[in-house]
Write a protein that holds these residues in place. Structure first.
Motif, PDB file in Angstrom:
ATOM      1  N   TYR A  72       0.836  -1.209   0.000  1.00  0.00           N
ATOM      2  CA  TYR A  72       0.000   0.000   0.000  1.00  0.00           C
ATOM      3  C   TYR A  72       0.868   1.256   0.000  1.00  0.00           C
ATOM      4  O   TYR A  72       0.663   2.177  -0.793  1.00  0.00           O
ATOM      5  N   LYS A 149      -6.907   3.384  -7.705  1.00  0.00           N
ATOM      6  CA  LYS A 149      -7.145   2.374  -6.667  1.00  0.00           C
ATOM      7  C   LYS A 149      -5.976   1.400  -6.523  1.00  0.00           C
ATOM      8  O   LYS A 149      -6.108   0.352  -5.894  1.00  0.00           O
ATOM      9  N   ARG A 152      -4.854   0.459  -2.737  1.00  0.00           N
ATOM     10  CA  ARG A 152      -5.775  -0.455  -2.051  1.00  0.00           C
ATOM     11  C   ARG A 152      -5.710  -1.854  -2.650  1.00  0.00           C
ATOM     12  O   ARG A 152      -5.593  -2.847  -1.924  1.00  0.00           O
ATOM     13  N   ASN A 153      -5.780  -1.942  -3.980  1.00  0.00           N
ATOM     14  CA  ASN A 153      -5.765  -3.242  -4.641  1.00  0.00           C
ATOM     15  C   ASN A 153      -4.449  -3.982  -4.395  1.00  0.00           C
ATOM     16  O   ASN A 153      -4.433  -5.203  -4.224  1.00  0.00           O
ATOM     17  N   SER A 155      -2.396  -3.724  -1.786  1.00  0.00           N
ATOM     18  CA  SER A 155      -2.315  -4.229  -0.407  1.00  0.00           C
ATOM     19  C   SER A 155      -3.158  -5.484  -0.221  1.00  0.00           C
ATOM     20  O   SER A 155      -2.721  -6.458   0.414  1.00  0.00           O
TER      21      SER A 155
END
Length: 235
Positions: A72, A149, A152-153, A155
Motif C-alpha cells: 500500500y 485504486k 488499495r488493490n 495491499s
C-alpha cells in the motif's frame, strides 16, 4: 507472395506483467518461503505441532499485514511521486520553455532524428502544453499515471497471496500431531508448490519457466533447511 505469407504468419509476443501479477508474485513468494522456514525451524526444536501451528498462524497474519501495508505504501509513494513530477513539469514548460525544448530535442536526437527533423515536433508540442507535459513525463522521466485504486488493490492482493502461500507449508501441521511426519509432508508439498509457483512465475514474467521453477525451489528449500538446522543446533 511467399514474403507476404511470412509477414502474416509472424506474430510478435511481448508480455509485460501487469501490476496484479507482480503483487501475487511478491505475496506468494514470501508466503511460501517464510512460514515454511519457520515451521521447519520449529520442527527441530519442539515435540508437538500445536505450538508450530500457533506460531505459524501468527506469522502468516503478521506477515500478510506487513506485506500488504508495504504494498500500500509503495503504491501510494509511486502515485505521490508521479503527481509531484507532473506539477514540476507543468511549471517548467511555462517558466523554462527553452530548456524544456532542448530536453525534447535531446530525446528526439537520441532516437536518431537530426535537428531539422526534430524542430517540427518541438514546435507542435510547444503549442499544446498538456501534450508537451505528457511527452516529458513519459519519455524524459519514464512515468505513467498510476491507477487511482492501485494502493488499495495492491495491499489486498499481496496480503491474500501471502496467506494463500503460507497455508500450504502449515497445513500438514494442522492435520497431524507428529511434527516429524508433518515436517516431511510439509517439505514435499511445499517444494512441489514452490516448483509450480516458480514455473508459473517464469511464464508470466518472461523468465525461462524451468529455470525460474528450479531457482524458486532451491531458494525456498535452502531457507527452510537453514532454519531447521539452526533451531536444531540451539535446541
Amino acid at each position: 507472395m511467399e514474403q507476404s505469407a511470412q509477414q502474416t504468419a509472424h506474430v510478435e509476443k511481448h508480455f509485460t506483467a501487469p501490476d496484479v501479477i507482480r503483487d501475487i508474485v511478491i505475496g506468494m513468494a514470501d508466503g511460501l518461503t517464510v512460514p515454511f522456514a519457520l515451521a521447519a525451524g520449529l520442527s527441530g526444536a519442539v515435540s508437538v505441532t500445536t505450538l508450530i501451528v500457533t506460531a505459524g498462524v501468527a506469522e502468516i497474519a503478521a506477515g500478510a499485514i506487513a506485506m500488504g501495508l508495504g504494498g500500500y505504501l509503495a503504491a501510494r509513494t509511486d502515485r505521490e511521486h508521479y503527481f509531484a513530477e507532473l506539477e514540476r513539469e507543468r511549471t517548467e514548460v511555462v517558466e523554462l520553455p527553452d530548456r524544456e525544448k532542448q530536453e525534447v530535442r535531446d530525446i528526439l536526437t537520441q532516437w536518431g532524428l537530426n535537428e531539422q527533423e526534430a524542430e517540427p515536433v518541438i514546435r507542435a508540442l510547444s503549442r499544446d502544453p498538456r501534450r508537451w507535459v505528457d511527452f516529458m513525463m513519459k519519455f524524459e522521466l519514464g512515468l505513467e499515471e498510476p491507477e487511482p485504486k492501485r494502493a488499495r488493490n495492491s495491499s489486498i492482493t499481496i496480503g491474500l497471496s501471502y496467506i494463500a502461500g503460507g497455508i500450504i507449508p502449515l497445513a500438514p501441521y494442522m492435520l497431524m500431531a507428529n511434527p516429524v511426519t508433518a515436517l516431511i509432508i510439509s517439505v514435499v508439498v511445499t517444494l512441489i508448490a514452490l516448483f509450480i509457483f516458480g514455473f508459473v512465475k517464469g511464464k508470466f514474467t518472461g523468465v525461462k519457466p524451468w529455470k525460474s521453477a528450479w531457482q524458486t525451489t532451491v531458494v525456498g528449500g535452502l531457507a527452510a533447511g537453514v532454519a531447521f538446522l539452526v533451531a536444531k543446533f540451539i535446541a
